[in-house]
Design a protein around this motif. Structure first.
Motif, PDB file in Angstrom:
ATOM      1  N   PRO A 138       1.040  -1.150  -0.019  1.00  0.00           N
ATOM      2  CA  PRO A 138       0.169  -0.023   0.023  1.00  0.00           C
ATOM      3  C   PRO A 138       0.680   1.204  -0.015  1.00  0.00           C
ATOM      4  CG  PRO A 138      -0.042  -0.960   2.168  1.00  0.00           C
ATOM      5  CD  PRO A 138       0.709  -1.914   1.358  1.00  0.00           C
ATOM      6  N   LYS A 139       0.196   2.320  -0.351  1.00  0.00           N
ATOM      7  CA  LYS A 139       1.054   3.619  -0.461  1.00  0.00           C
ATOM      8  C   LYS A 139       1.545   4.082   0.980  1.00  0.00           C
ATOM      9  CE  LYS A 139      -1.039   5.410  -4.399  1.00  0.00           C
ATOM     10  NZ  LYS A 139      -1.758   6.663  -5.317  1.00  0.00           N
ATOM     11  N   HIS A 140       0.787   4.098   2.005  1.00  0.00           N
ATOM     12  CA  HIS A 140       1.049   4.531   3.178  1.00  0.00           C
ATOM     13  C   HIS A 140       0.920   3.194   4.197  1.00  0.00           C
ATOM     14  CE1 HIS A 140       0.637   8.509   1.748  1.00  0.00           C
ATOM     15  NE2 HIS A 140      -0.554   8.212   1.122  1.00  0.00           N
ATOM     16  N   LEU A 141       2.075   2.982   4.677  1.00  0.00           N
ATOM     17  CA  LEU A 141       1.828   1.823   5.673  1.00  0.00           C
ATOM     18  C   LEU A 141       1.573   2.211   6.759  1.00  0.00           C
ATOM     19  CD1 LEU A 141       5.436  -0.149   4.542  1.00  0.00           C
ATOM     20  CD2 LEU A 141       2.798  -0.805   4.307  1.00  0.00           C
ATOM     21  N   ASP A 142       0.833   1.817   7.663  1.00  0.00           N
ATOM     22  CA  ASP A 142       0.290   2.061   9.107  1.00  0.00           C
ATOM     23  C   ASP A 142       1.319   1.260   9.939  1.00  0.00           C
ATOM     24  OD1 ASP A 142      -0.861   2.820  11.204  1.00  0.00           O
ATOM     25  OD2 ASP A 142      -2.797   1.264  11.032  1.00  0.00           O
ATOM     26  N   ASP A 143       1.977   2.191  10.892  1.00  0.00           N
ATOM     27  CA  ASP A 143       3.129   1.527  11.595  1.00  0.00           C
ATOM     28  C   ASP A 143       2.239   0.677  12.655  1.00  0.00           C
ATOM     29  OD1 ASP A 143       5.197   2.606  10.241  1.00  0.00           O
ATOM     30  OD2 ASP A 143       5.238   4.482  11.756  1.00  0.00           O
ATOM     31  N   ASP A 144       1.435   1.091  13.397  1.00  0.00           N
ATOM     32  CA  ASP A 144       0.621   0.352  14.288  1.00  0.00           C
ATOM     33  C   ASP A 144       0.109  -1.053  13.704  1.00  0.00           C
ATOM     34  OD1 ASP A 144       0.835   2.181  16.089  1.00  0.00           O
ATOM     35  OD2 ASP A 144      -1.044   2.896  15.565  1.00  0.00           O
ATOM     36  N   GLU A 145      -0.377  -1.251  12.276  1.00  0.00           N
ATOM     37  CA  GLU A 145      -0.844  -2.353  11.808  1.00  0.00           C
ATOM     38  C   GLU A 145       0.392  -3.383  11.378  1.00  0.00           C
ATOM     39  OE1 GLU A 145      -3.178  -3.977   7.704  1.00  0.00           O
ATOM     40  OE2 GLU A 145      -3.374  -1.865   8.326  1.00  0.00           O
ATOM     41  N   LEU A 146       1.650  -2.820  11.057  1.00  0.00           N
ATOM     42  CA  LEU A 146       2.836  -3.374  10.546  1.00  0.00           C
ATOM     43  C   LEU A 146       3.252  -4.055  11.697  1.00  0.00           C
ATOM     44  CD1 LEU A 146       4.671  -4.014   8.477  1.00  0.00           C
ATOM     45  CD2 LEU A 146       6.037  -1.952   8.848  1.00  0.00           C
ATOM     46  N   GLU A 147       3.408  -3.354  12.826  1.00  0.00           N
ATOM     47  CA  GLU A 147       3.674  -3.729  14.125  1.00  0.00           C
ATOM     48  C   GLU A 147       2.958  -4.925  14.723  1.00  0.00           C
ATOM     49  OE1 GLU A 147       4.584  -2.336  18.883  1.00  0.00           O
ATOM     50  OE2 GLU A 147       4.665  -0.893  17.124  1.00  0.00           O
ATOM     51  N   GLN A 148       1.699  -4.965  14.647  1.00  0.00           N
ATOM     52  CA  GLN A 148       0.798  -6.192  14.729  1.00  0.00           C
ATOM     53  C   GLN A 148       1.016  -7.172  14.056  1.00  0.00           C
ATOM     54  OE1 GLN A 148      -3.247  -5.150  14.326  1.00  0.00           O
ATOM     55  NE2 GLN A 148      -4.044  -6.919  15.727  1.00  0.00           N
ATOM     56  N   ARG A 149       1.268  -7.194  12.651  1.00  0.00           N
ATOM     57  CA  ARG A 149       1.414  -8.183  11.690  1.00  0.00           C
ATOM     58  C   ARG A 149       2.798  -8.850  12.128  1.00  0.00           C
ATOM     59  NH1 ARG A 149      -0.596  -6.821   5.662  1.00  0.00           N
ATOM     60  NH2 ARG A 149      -2.606  -6.230   6.158  1.00  0.00           N
ATOM     61  N   VAL A 150       3.878  -8.134  12.561  1.00  0.00           N
ATOM     62  CA  VAL A 150       5.352  -8.601  12.937  1.00  0.00           C
ATOM     63  C   VAL A 150       5.115  -9.430  14.174  1.00  0.00           C
ATOM     64  CG1 VAL A 150       7.502  -8.095  13.760  1.00  0.00           C
ATOM     65  CG2 VAL A 150       6.521  -6.755  11.533  1.00  0.00           C
ATOM     66  N   ALA A 151       4.366  -8.855  15.088  1.00  0.00           N
ATOM     67  CA  ALA A 151       4.062  -9.671  16.373  1.00  0.00           C
ATOM     68  C   ALA A 151       3.520 -10.941  16.138  1.00  0.00           C
ATOM     69  CB  ALA A 151       3.264  -8.830  17.350  1.00  0.00           C
TER      70      ALA A 151
END
Length: 54
Positions: free
Chosen positions: A31-44
């Motif tokens: 996506p154009k804008h990565l949501d840091d919170d969503e990315l952190e949740q996916r990594v977790a």
């Protein structure tokens, strides 16, 4: 008959744990804008799955 554990089978499939909401207006990969919170949740989630397999 012995089973070959080196061959993938349906037991090797990862069960999805999150809902996917595709935005068909955006590019198919990132996506154009990565949501840091969503990315952190996916990594977790991925880290938890890797730790569970260890």
């Amino acid at each position: 008959m012995t089973e070959n554990h080196d061959q993938p089978n349906l037991d090797d499939v990862i069960e999805p744990t999150e809902q996917i909401h595709p935005d068909h207006r955006a590019h198919g990969k990132t996506p154009k804008h990565l949501d840091d919170d969503e990315l952190e949740q996916r990594v977790a989630i991925e880290e938890d799955e890797v730790d569970a397999d260890s």
